[in-house]
Design an enzyme around this catalytic site. Sequence first.
Site, PDB file in Angstrom:
ATOM      1  N   GLY A  77       0.877  -1.178   0.000  1.00 56.22           N
ATOM      2  CA  GLY A  77       0.000   0.000   0.000  1.00 56.22           C
ATOM      3  C   GLY A  77       0.902   1.212   0.000  1.00 56.22           C
ATOM      4  CG  LEU A  78       4.089   1.018  -1.791  1.00 60.55           C
ATOM      5  CD1 LEU A  78       5.080   0.563  -2.855  1.00 60.55           C
ATOM      6  CD2 LEU A  78       4.812   1.226  -0.457  1.00 60.55           C
ATOM      7  CG  ASN A 135       0.443   0.184  -4.479  1.00 58.72           C
ATOM      8  OD1 ASN A 135      -0.021   0.480  -3.375  1.00 58.72           O
ATOM      9  ND2 ASN A 135      -0.108   0.568  -5.616  1.00 58.72           N
ATOM     10  CG  ASN A 146      -7.059   6.535  10.439  1.00 57.82           C
ATOM     11  OD1 ASN A 146      -6.438   6.355  11.487  1.00 57.82           O
ATOM     12  ND2 ASN A 146      -7.033   7.673   9.776  1.00 57.82           N
ATOM     13  CB  SER A 161      -1.362  10.365  15.011  1.00 56.72           C
ATOM     14  OG  SER A 161      -1.763  11.715  14.885  1.00 56.72           O
ATOM     15  CE  LYS A 196      -4.634   8.588  14.251  1.00 55.71           C
ATOM     16  NZ  LYS A 196      -5.050   8.309  12.921  1.00 55.71           N
ATOM     17  CG  HIS A 202      -4.588  11.284  18.466  1.00 47.72           C
ATOM     18  ND1 HIS A 202      -4.940  11.711  17.195  1.00 47.72           N
ATOM     19  CD2 HIS A 202      -3.507  12.018  18.819  1.00 47.72           C
ATOM     20  CE1 HIS A 202      -4.101  12.665  16.808  1.00 47.72           C
ATOM     21  NE2 HIS A 202      -3.217  12.865  17.778  1.00 47.72           N
ATOM     22  CD  GLU A 238      -6.755  15.552  14.683  1.00 48.26           C
ATOM     23  OE1 GLU A 238      -5.937  14.641  14.947  1.00 48.26           O
ATOM     24  OE2 GLU A 238      -7.235  15.717  13.550  1.00 48.26           O
ATOM     25  CE  LYS A 283      -9.630  11.732   4.946  1.00 52.68           C
ATOM     26  NZ  LYS A 283      -8.207  11.341   5.048  1.00 52.68           N
TER      27      LYS A 283
HETATM   28  P1  NDP Z   1      -5.547   5.724   0.735  1.00 48.63           P
HETATM   29  O1  NDP Z   1      -6.385   5.615   1.939  1.00 48.63           O
HETATM   30  O2  NDP Z   1      -5.903   6.724  -0.298  1.00 48.63           O
HETATM   31  O3  NDP Z   1      -5.440   4.261   0.045  1.00 48.63           O
HETATM   32  C1  NDP Z   1      -4.764   4.069  -1.151  1.00 48.63           C
HETATM   33  C2  NDP Z   1      -3.967   2.788  -1.114  1.00 48.63           C
HETATM   34  O4  NDP Z   1      -4.817   1.669  -0.828  1.00 48.63           O
HETATM   35  C3  NDP Z   1      -3.292   2.512  -2.450  1.00 48.63           C
HETATM   36  O5  NDP Z   1      -2.038   1.938  -2.210  1.00 48.63           O
HETATM   37  C4  NDP Z   1      -4.255   1.521  -3.074  1.00 48.63           C
HETATM   38  O6  NDP Z   1      -3.670   0.719  -4.060  1.00 48.63           O
HETATM   39  C5  NDP Z   1      -4.625   0.695  -1.883  1.00 48.63           C
HETATM   40  N1  NDP Z   1      -5.837  -0.083  -2.058  1.00 48.63           N
HETATM   41  C6  NDP Z   1      -7.111   0.369  -2.115  1.00 48.63           C
HETATM   42  N2  NDP Z   1      -7.969  -0.651  -2.274  1.00 48.63           N
HETATM   43  C7  NDP Z   1      -7.236  -1.787  -2.339  1.00 48.63           C
HETATM   44  C8  NDP Z   1      -7.545  -3.162  -2.481  1.00 48.63           C
HETATM   45  N3  NDP Z   1      -8.813  -3.576  -2.578  1.00 48.63           N
HETATM   46  N4  NDP Z   1      -6.524  -4.046  -2.496  1.00 48.63           N
HETATM   47  C9  NDP Z   1      -5.248  -3.629  -2.379  1.00 48.63           C
HETATM   48  N5  NDP Z   1      -4.898  -2.345  -2.221  1.00 48.63           N
HETATM   49  C10 NDP Z   1      -5.869  -1.433  -2.204  1.00 48.63           C
HETATM   50  O7  NDP Z   1      -4.003   5.960   1.138  1.00 48.63           O
HETATM   51  P2  NDP Z   1      -3.324   6.842   2.288  1.00 48.63           P
HETATM   52  O8  NDP Z   1      -1.864   6.672   2.084  1.00 48.63           O
HETATM   53  O9  NDP Z   1      -3.885   8.219   2.371  1.00 48.63           O
HETATM   54  O10 NDP Z   1      -3.752   6.107   3.642  1.00 48.63           O
HETATM   55  C11 NDP Z   1      -3.430   4.749   3.897  1.00 48.63           C
HETATM   56  C12 NDP Z   1      -4.066   4.353   5.216  1.00 48.63           C
HETATM   57  O11 NDP Z   1      -3.502   5.154   6.249  1.00 48.63           O
HETATM   58  C13 NDP Z   1      -5.575   4.591   5.279  1.00 48.63           C
HETATM   59  O12 NDP Z   1      -6.168   3.561   6.022  1.00 48.63           O
HETATM   60  C14 NDP Z   1      -5.702   5.894   6.010  1.00 48.63           C
HETATM   61  O13 NDP Z   1      -6.927   6.012   6.680  1.00 48.63           O
HETATM   62  C15 NDP Z   1      -4.534   5.790   6.975  1.00 48.63           C
HETATM   63  N6  NDP Z   1      -4.011   7.049   7.459  1.00 48.63           N
HETATM   64  C16 NDP Z   1      -3.921   8.143   6.652  1.00 48.63           C
HETATM   65  C17 NDP Z   1      -3.420   9.337   7.109  1.00 48.63           C
HETATM   66  C18 NDP Z   1      -3.308  10.497   6.210  1.00 48.63           C
HETATM   67  O14 NDP Z   1      -2.958  11.585   6.687  1.00 48.63           O
HETATM   68  N7  NDP Z   1      -3.554  10.345   4.912  1.00 48.63           N
HETATM   69  C19 NDP Z   1      -2.956   9.481   8.499  1.00 48.63           C
HETATM   70  C20 NDP Z   1      -3.006   8.267   9.244  1.00 48.63           C
HETATM   71  C21 NDP Z   1      -3.532   7.117   8.737  1.00 48.63           C
HETATM   72  P3  NDP Z   1      -3.689   1.185  -5.625  1.00 48.63           P
HETATM   73  O15 NDP Z   1      -2.509   2.100  -5.770  1.00 48.63           O
HETATM   74  O16 NDP Z   1      -3.516  -0.092  -6.366  1.00 48.63           O
HETATM   75  O17 NDP Z   1      -4.995   1.860  -5.880  1.00 48.63           O
END
Ligand code: NDP
Length: 478
Positions: free
Chosen positions: A9-10, A32, A102, A128, A183, A186, A190, A261
């Site tokens: 998950g990148l 990813n 999250n 966080s 979390k 938290h 916030e 959210k």
């Molecule tokens: P997103 O929540 O936008 O998720 C995108 C990622 O999820 C991509 O790598 C995508 O892969 C992958 N993905 C989505 N659906 C699938 C699936 N069915 N199978 C495999 N991979 C999948 O990314 P963020 O980086 O913003 O956040 C990641 C996590 O961290 C989330 O749970 C978020 O709530 C949490 N988080 C986010 C924060 C923030 O500030 N953004 C802070 C703290 C936690 P692909 O590239 O192939 O689409």
Amino acid sequence: ASAHIGVTGLAVMGRNLARNFARHGHTVAVHNRTAARTRSLVEEYGGEGTFVPAERPEDFVGSLERPRRLVVMVKAGRPTDAVIEEFAPLLEPGDMIIDGGNAHFQDTRRREASLRERGVHFVGTGISGGEEGALHGPSIMPGGSAESYESLGPLLEDISAKAQDGSPCCTHIGPDGAGHFVKMVHNGIEYADMQLIAEAYDLLRHVAGFEPARIAETFRTWNTGRLDSYLIEITAEVLAHTDAATGLPFVDVVADRAEQKGTGRWTVQTALDLGVPVSGIAEAVFARSVSGHADLREAARTLPGPERRPMSEQGAEAFAHHVEHALYASKVVSYAQGWNMVSAAGEEYGWEIDLGSIAAIWRGGCIIRAAFLDRIRAAYAADPGLPTLLADKEFAAEVGEAQDAWRAVVSTAVAHGVPTPGFAAALTYYDALRAERLPAALTQGQRDFFGAHTYRRTDREGSFHTLWGGDRTERPAD
Ligand code: NDP
């Protein structure tokens, strides 16, 4: 098989966490669903450390040293389950799946229980600090088994933020869903913090009559005292900012509808289930909701309000000083409520959470980071059984000292028709806890009258019912 840790998950979070591990000298396997993201990570940031990219899940898992540590940073909800289903069959007993998304803590409990049957550790981990935190040092809240933390903890502590005293902003919170629970709280705190700051701004603007630039200065001054925190700091930045297109204060050109959210809502829903009053967080969630109801606000726009008299310069200065007290006292109350919630969940789920350590790991990296948290840490260090932060000697003294100003601010707000749900709810909670007698006695009388729900007496043990429909004599009910 040489990577210390793997990240799948990148998107922004996963990519930055992977870079953070690599920058700390750890070999990181990266994967990813869409391989282009993996390639672009290595192309753009490959020079920062050692990455082992993989397109196929088997290769990704195969590149990890044992026990395998696999961080999942995908969209929370179904995607997390999909990824678990994909990877779990490739893992062996003792391996770890670390979910840094999250997730709702109940989902984490379910996933942990199911993976435990296969001998795989599932470590629901709160992270966080947003994308900057993920790269430079987040506050990390891992749940899961104590055994998993032995192998995983040092890596997570390595990439976490460091508090001013140098200690890592990461600790094992407790089993199964404890990390994601904490979390969530938290984020709830916030919400409350942001709402209280917003109310302070509104009062300075519409009661004291300050312009945004002056309010920014006021917040900067506050930030040198006991309110010193990341949120106060960025508030001053936002208020000092001028919109390039119009030349107006930025805050005046932004639509006044706050979005969310959902983690604040989860906090309140969970608090209701646990029976813990978190009125500060609830009011913050409702305030965002009210702001978004354009239809209701439009329908009510012409309702009458009080006449507002401008304040003298001297009066405004004094009022601003009072607002600082009200903000601080209200903040203490919302933190007290948040800690009560963690404590209640700890009992409900048998987590044995060290309440002081949570304050310690929020001192850096996360959105609510603040000097103030070190005082909460100290309060629980002095008395781990503290029933509420308001019972701590130092906090009690400060809130006691602030209370006259706090009351003055809330009554002035009411007189001027400026909504302050956060300040008012906090003060009401404070007064409810203080009260010698609450009108709950009358509520019990009413309940007994219409539903024979019985009541307890102040002078005798047992439950009682009065024959309201008959001769009104009292009977023991049990
Ligand atoms: P997103 O929540 O936008 O998720 C995108 C990622 O999820 C991509 O790598 C995508 O892969 C992958 N993905 C989505 N659906 C699938 C699936 N069915 N199978 C495999 N991979 C999948 O990314 P963020 O980086 O913003 O956040 C990641 C996590 O961290 C989330 O749970 C978020 O709530 C949490 N988080 C986010 C924060 C923030 O500030 N953004 C802070 C703290 C936690 P692909 O590239 O192939 O689409």
